[in-house]
Design a protein around this motif. Structure first.
Motif, mmCIF file in Angstrom:
data_model
loop_
_atom_site.group_PDB
_atom_site.id
_atom_site.type_symbol
_atom_site.label_atom_id
_atom_site.label_comp_id
_atom_site.label_asym_id
_atom_site.label_seq_id
_atom_site.Cartn_x
_atom_site.Cartn_y
_atom_site.Cartn_z
ATOM 1 N N MET A 1 0.847 -1.191 0.000
ATOM 2 C CA MET A 1 0.000 0.000 0.000
ATOM 3 C C MET A 1 0.885 1.244 0.000
ATOM 4 O O MET A 1 1.847 1.335 0.754
ATOM 5 N N THR A 2 0.554 2.188 -0.844
ATOM 6 C CA THR A 2 1.340 3.413 -0.910
ATOM 7 C C THR A 2 0.923 4.373 0.199
ATOM 8 O O THR A 2 -0.248 4.548 0.480
ATOM 9 N N GLU A 3 1.919 4.988 0.759
ATOM 10 C CA GLU A 3 1.680 5.955 1.822
ATOM 11 C C GLU A 3 1.299 7.294 1.204
ATOM 12 O O GLU A 3 1.921 7.740 0.242
ATOM 13 N N LYS A 4 0.278 7.933 1.760
ATOM 14 C CA LYS A 4 -0.182 9.230 1.272
ATOM 15 C C LYS A 4 -0.146 10.240 2.410
ATOM 16 O O LYS A 4 -0.337 9.895 3.574
ATOM 17 N N VAL B 1 -1.617 13.749 -5.862
ATOM 18 C CA VAL B 1 -2.555 12.655 -6.108
ATOM 19 C C VAL B 1 -3.974 13.182 -6.272
ATOM 20 O O VAL B 1 -4.656 12.864 -7.241
ATOM 21 N N LYS C 1 4.474 13.514 -4.990
ATOM 22 C CA LYS C 1 3.727 13.714 -6.235
ATOM 23 C C LYS C 1 2.249 13.934 -5.921
ATOM 24 O O LYS C 1 1.653 13.229 -5.113
ATOM 25 N N ASP D 1 1.596 11.612 -2.669
ATOM 26 C CA ASP D 1 2.126 10.290 -2.331
ATOM 27 C C ASP D 1 3.420 10.449 -1.538
ATOM 28 O O ASP D 1 3.847 11.570 -1.243
ATOM 29 N N ALA D 2 4.037 9.340 -1.176
ATOM 30 C CA ALA D 2 5.246 9.369 -0.342
ATOM 31 C C ALA D 2 6.397 10.114 -1.010
ATOM 32 O O ALA D 2 7.277 10.641 -0.335
ATOM 33 N N ASN D 3 6.391 10.199 -2.347
ATOM 34 C CA ASN D 3 7.448 10.907 -3.078
ATOM 35 C C ASN D 3 7.129 12.377 -3.301
ATOM 36 O O ASN D 3 7.889 13.076 -3.954
#
Length: 79
Positions: free
Chosen positions: A1-4, A33, A31, A27-29
C-alpha cells in the motif's frame, strides 16, 4: 500500500486570485494525487501535476483561458 500525506493549503483562483482552503493529497514521493476544496464557492480545476482551484462563478472558457495564459496550451498528451 502506498503511503499518502494530506495537508491543508491555501490556493488562489486561477482566474481572479480569490483564496480557497484545500486539502491536498500527495504520495510518499511528494507527487500530487488528489485535492478537495474546503471553502465555499470554489471548485477543483483538473490538472495532473498540481492542485488548482477556480471560483464556481467562472465559466469554462475563462478557466481555460487562464490555464493557457499560466501554463501554456495543453494537448491531451501533456496531461
Amino acid at each position: 500500500m502506498t503511503e499518502k500525506h494530506t495537508k491543508g493549503e491555501m490556493h488562489g483562483c486561477i482566474v481572479c486570485g480569490k483564496l480557497y482552503q484545500l486539502y491536498v493529497v500527495n504520495d510518499a514521493n511528494g507527487k500530487f494525487v488528489d485535492a478537495k476544496v474546503m471553502s465555499v464557492g470554489g471548485k477543483l480545476v483538473p490538472h495532473t501535476a498540481r492542485a488548482l482551484v477556480a471560483c464556481e462563478k467562472h465559466t469554462d472558457a475563462e478557466i481555460e483561458s487562464a490555464m493557457a495564459r499560466t501554463y501554456g496550451l495543453q494537448t491531451e498528451d501533456d496531461e
